[in-house]
Design a protein around this motif. Structure first.
Motif, PDB file in Angstrom:
ATOM      1  N   ILE A  73       0.325  -1.069  -0.184  1.00 18.65           N
ATOM      2  CA  ILE A  73      -0.088  -0.614   0.430  1.00 18.65           C
ATOM      3  C   ILE A  73       0.784   1.234   0.482  1.00 18.65           C
ATOM      4  CG2 ILE A  73      -1.706   1.334   1.162  1.00 18.65           C
ATOM      5  CD1 ILE A  73      -2.379  -1.239   0.155  1.00 18.65           C
ATOM      6  N   SER A  74       1.171   1.956  -0.583  1.00 17.82           N
ATOM      7  CA  SER A  74       1.368   3.486  -0.788  1.00 17.82           C
ATOM      8  C   SER A  74       0.120   5.084  -1.053  1.00 17.82           C
ATOM      9  CB  SER A  74       1.650   3.279  -1.939  1.00 17.82           C
ATOM     10  OG  SER A  74       1.767   3.383  -3.318  1.00 17.82           O
ATOM     11  N   LYS A  75       0.617   5.580  -0.767  1.00 18.90           N
ATOM     12  CA  LYS A  75      -0.467   7.293  -0.503  1.00 18.90           C
ATOM     13  C   LYS A  75      -1.082   7.487  -2.167  1.00 18.90           C
ATOM     14  CE  LYS A  75      -1.125  11.062   1.442  1.00 18.90           C
ATOM     15  NZ  LYS A  75      -1.755  11.212   2.311  1.00 18.90           N
ATOM     16  N   SER A  76      -1.953   7.627  -2.383  1.00 16.80           N
ATOM     17  CA  SER A  76      -1.915   8.004  -3.596  1.00 16.80           C
ATOM     18  C   SER A  76      -1.636   9.210  -4.444  1.00 16.80           C
ATOM     19  CB  SER A  76      -3.129   7.395  -4.393  1.00 16.80           C
ATOM     20  OG  SER A  76      -3.564   7.402  -5.651  1.00 16.80           O
ATOM     21  N   GLU A  77      -1.144   9.465  -5.606  1.00 14.92           N
ATOM     22  CA  GLU A  77      -1.222  11.299  -6.434  1.00 14.92           C
ATOM     23  C   GLU A  77      -1.850  11.337  -7.075  1.00 14.92           C
ATOM     24  OE1 GLU A  77       2.787  11.144  -7.387  1.00 14.92           O
ATOM     25  OE2 GLU A  77       3.864  10.777  -6.033  1.00 14.92           O
ATOM     26  N   ARG A  78      -2.501  10.144  -7.578  1.00 14.46           N
ATOM     27  CA  ARG A  78      -4.419   9.883  -8.008  1.00 14.46           C
ATOM     28  C   ARG A  78      -5.217  10.949  -7.229  1.00 14.46           C
ATOM     29  NH1 ARG A  78      -4.823   6.285 -12.551  1.00 14.46           N
ATOM     30  NH2 ARG A  78      -2.874   5.076 -12.845  1.00 14.46           N
ATOM     31  N   ALA A  79      -5.346  11.373  -8.349  1.00 14.02           N
ATOM     32  CA  ALA A  79      -6.868  12.489  -8.127  1.00 14.02           C
ATOM     33  C   ALA A  79      -8.436  11.335  -7.987  1.00 14.02           C
ATOM     34  CB  ALA A  79      -7.853  13.688  -9.402  1.00 14.02           C
ATOM     35  N   ASP A  80      -9.001  12.037  -6.575  1.00 12.52           N
ATOM     36  CA  ASP A  80      -9.784  12.066  -5.618  1.00 12.52           C
ATOM     37  C   ASP A  80      -9.914  10.232  -5.023  1.00 12.52           C
ATOM     38  OD1 ASP A  80     -11.034  13.898  -6.421  1.00 12.52           O
ATOM     39  OD2 ASP A  80     -11.626  13.253  -8.525  1.00 12.52           O
ATOM     40  N   THR A 132     -14.652   7.203   4.674  1.00 14.72           N
ATOM     41  CA  THR A 132     -14.911   6.100   2.980  1.00 14.72           C
ATOM     42  C   THR A 132     -13.181   6.475   2.675  1.00 14.72           C
ATOM     43  OG1 THR A 132     -17.089   7.209   2.808  1.00 14.72           O
ATOM     44  CG2 THR A 132     -15.288   6.778   1.362  1.00 14.72           C
ATOM     45  N   VAL A 133     -12.645   5.367   2.132  1.00  9.14           N
ATOM     46  CA  VAL A 133     -11.296   5.595   1.618  1.00  9.14           C
ATOM     47  C   VAL A 133     -11.168   5.440   0.273  1.00  9.14           C
ATOM     48  CG1 VAL A 133     -10.070   4.696   1.686  1.00  9.14           C
ATOM     49  CG2 VAL A 133     -10.637   4.881   3.741  1.00  9.14           C
ATOM     50  N   ARG A 134     -10.511   6.072  -0.648  1.00  2.68           N
ATOM     51  CA  ARG A 134     -10.706   5.749  -1.916  1.00  2.68           C
ATOM     52  C   ARG A 134      -9.525   5.401  -1.862  1.00  2.68           C
ATOM     53  NH1 ARG A 134     -11.567  12.047  -2.188  1.00  2.68           N
ATOM     54  NH2 ARG A 134      -9.583  11.634  -1.671  1.00  2.68           N
ATOM     55  N   VAL A 135     -10.066   3.421  -2.940  1.00  2.00           N
ATOM     56  CA  VAL A 135      -8.551   3.310  -3.077  1.00  2.00           C
ATOM     57  C   VAL A 135      -8.451   2.207  -4.663  1.00  2.00           C
ATOM     58  CG1 VAL A 135      -8.079   0.787  -2.713  1.00  2.00           C
ATOM     59  CG2 VAL A 135      -9.121   1.671  -1.117  1.00  2.00           C
ATOM     60  N   TRP A 136      -6.653   3.173  -5.368  1.00  2.00           N
ATOM     61  CA  TRP A 136      -6.926   2.292  -6.896  1.00  2.00           C
ATOM     62  C   TRP A 136      -6.296   1.032  -6.073  1.00  2.00           C
ATOM     63  CZ3 TRP A 136      -7.848   4.533 -11.353  1.00  2.00           C
ATOM     64  CH2 TRP A 136      -7.462   3.530 -12.233  1.00  2.00           C
ATOM     65  N   GLN A 137      -7.545   0.438  -6.774  1.00  2.00           N
ATOM     66  CA  GLN A 137      -6.287  -1.119  -7.156  1.00  2.00           C
ATOM     67  C   GLN A 137      -5.421  -0.955  -8.248  1.00  2.00           C
ATOM     68  OE1 GLN A 137      -5.997  -3.982  -8.131  1.00  2.00           O
ATOM     69  NE2 GLN A 137      -5.465  -5.395  -6.550  1.00  2.00           N
ATOM     70  N   GLN A 138      -4.221  -1.345  -8.487  1.00  2.00           N
ATOM     71  CA  GLN A 138      -3.303  -0.784  -8.956  1.00  2.00           C
ATOM     72  C   GLN A 138      -2.932  -2.572 -10.166  1.00  2.00           C
ATOM     73  OE1 GLN A 138      -0.131  -0.165  -6.053  1.00  2.00           O
ATOM     74  NE2 GLN A 138       0.775   0.827  -8.244  1.00  2.00           N
ATOM     75  N   ASN A 139      -3.426  -3.386  -9.601  1.00  2.00           N
ATOM     76  CA  ASN A 139      -3.688  -4.221 -10.275  1.00  2.00           C
ATOM     77  C   ASN A 139      -4.554  -4.386 -11.634  1.00  2.00           C
ATOM     78  OD1 ASN A 139      -3.096  -5.307  -8.120  1.00  2.00           O
ATOM     79  ND2 ASN A 139      -1.547  -7.088  -9.131  1.00  2.00           N
ATOM     80  N   ILE A 140      -5.639  -3.890 -11.441  1.00  2.00           N
ATOM     81  CA  ILE A 140      -6.601  -4.062 -12.546  1.00  2.00           C
ATOM     82  C   ILE A 140      -6.845  -2.810 -13.151  1.00  2.00           C
ATOM     83  CG2 ILE A 140      -7.676  -6.130 -11.827  1.00  2.00           C
ATOM     84  CD1 ILE A 140      -9.479  -4.831 -10.963  1.00  2.00           C
ATOM     85  N   GLY A 141      -6.217  -1.696 -12.160  1.00  2.00           N
ATOM     86  CA  GLY A 141      -6.401  -0.401 -12.428  1.00  2.00           C
ATOM     87  C   GLY A 141      -7.490   0.500 -12.524  1.00  2.00           C
TER      88      GLY A 141
END
Length: 391
Positions: A73-80, A132-141
């Motif tokens: 897990i890492s802090k995301s640089e993606r918007a939202d 509410t935690v907004r998660v970017w799932q990297q494996n499947i985008g």
């Protein structure tokens, strides 16, 4: 010369009906912060693979597909988005980590881990209520939204939510898998039903769907099953395992996930293969009696070559979306093929899932799939691995 062991900060967590070792990317040794052989060989050693005894005694793995997993897990640089989530399915007996898909069960532990690690902005975590935690799932985008209960500023882990396949109750975590079809291609072949021709097995219908995780659905009876089998019925039957792997490999080829059948051996995590049937009464592995009147269908799914003890979270997403689309194998066996939610029977009990799908320009699309899970920290501190792993 024998190098001393190194220690790496880690958290051992249960998420849904799975458990795995969680890492904060920033805590990993520099050589492990990028994908590659050093990262893989170190994580393999953390879990205790490959183990030709099949026990993972010299590592953190539990010798099942549900307990042989790693998460970064890492802090995301993606918007939202709050965090990025990378999942690895670790083979038990081979020197391989499959990064090709997500784990829906461990997805429920990502939010709690991220909050505890300070990776979610404090302004988004209430003193009491739901974060509410907004998660970017990297494996499947894809995006996953986790609603994590908070009590007195901390993640609430205890509660009365019961999840079949998990012995003890815990706090409920609601998950929403947004736009679960990869690149909008819900059906890679363009069809809700295809005909598979599998040597030694013959010709039968299948639904090949990419929602949550690529999944091959077939009717239980077409493979000589009832749909109410438990783990011991399948995992002790070498012929049954071979039949199911043949179906999985040919389904993968038809879905375009592999270019040659031999590639299926190096892509064990995806696709999944599941067999379904109309509702039937049976006794779950816990001894719980499941009534046909309380479920809409029965489903059994394979994970890493073995029948799963409950249901993979990503496969549950696939079930919910396939159920929402008229004409699929899953939709055809439903008692009530209308509506946005279904309750299915699996080896450990039942699970209710929901999904919304719509038809646009002749193609089916899925908006989201939802389910409830729970998560809990089992241990935290450091894992130790031989220093030679990083050499």
């Amino acid at each position: 010369m024998y190098l001393p062991q190194i220690r790496i900060p880690a958290t051992y967590m249960r998420g849904g009906t799975s458990k795995g070792v969680f890492f904060n990317l920033a805590d990993l040794p520099h050589a492990m912060q990028q994908p590659g052989p050093i990262r893989d060989q170190t994580l393999l050693r953390v879990i205790g693979s490959p183990d030709h005894y099949g026990k993972q005694t010299d590592g953190m793995g539990g010798a099942t597909s549900s307990t042989s997993k790693v998460v970064i897990i890492s802090k995301s640089e993606r918007a939202d988005h709050d965090v990025d989530y990378l999942f690895g399915q670790v083979s038990i007996d081979k020197p391989m980590i499959d990064w090709s898909g997500n784990c829906g069960n461990l997805s429920s532990a990502v939010g709690p881990f991220a909050i505890a690690q300070g990776l979610v902005d404090a302004s988004r975590v209430p003193a009491n209520g739901i974060a509410t935690v907004r998660v970017w799932q990297q494996n499947i985008g894809k995006t996953i939204v986790a609603n994590v209960p908070i009590h007195n500023g901390l993640v609430q882990e205890m509660g009365d939510f019961e999840l079949d396949g998990v012995t003890f109750p815990a706090a409920e975590i609601e998950l929403a898998f947004k736009d679960p079809a990869a690149d909008g291609a819900l059906f890679p072949t363009g069809n809700s039903i295809d005909t598979l021709v599998v040597p030694k097995l013959g010709e039968f219908e299948a639904t090949l769907i990419n929602a949550g995780i690529p999944t091959v659905f077939v009717r239980a009876r077409d493979l000589g099953f009832t749909g109410t089998e438990l783990q011991s019925d399948i995992n002790s039957d070498a012929d049954a395992l071979q039949r199911l792997e043949l179906v999985r490999a040919h389904g993968a080829l038809r879905m375009g996930l592999i270019s040659d059948l031999d590639e299926a051996q190096s892509r064990q995590h995806t696709p999944k293969v599941a067999f379904v049937a109309e509702p039937a009464s049976y006794q779950a592995s816990s001894g719980k009696q499941i009534s046909s009147q309380d479920i809409d269908l029965v489903v059994r799914a394979m994970s890493m070559g073995q029948l799963h003890h409950a249901m993979m979270g990503t496969a549950a997403v696939a079930i919910s979306v396939a159920a929402a689309v008229p004409g699929t194998i899953v939709n055809q066996v439903l008692t009530s093929p209308e509506g946005n939610s279904v309750c299915f029977g699996h080896p450990s009990g039942t699970l209710k899932v929901g999904a919304s799908a719509y038809l646009e320009d002749g193609q089916w699309r899925a908006t989201e799939a939802t389910m409830s899970r729970s998560a809990r920290v089992l241990m935290e501190g450091w894992v130790r691995v031989p220093g030679a792993c990083l050499a």
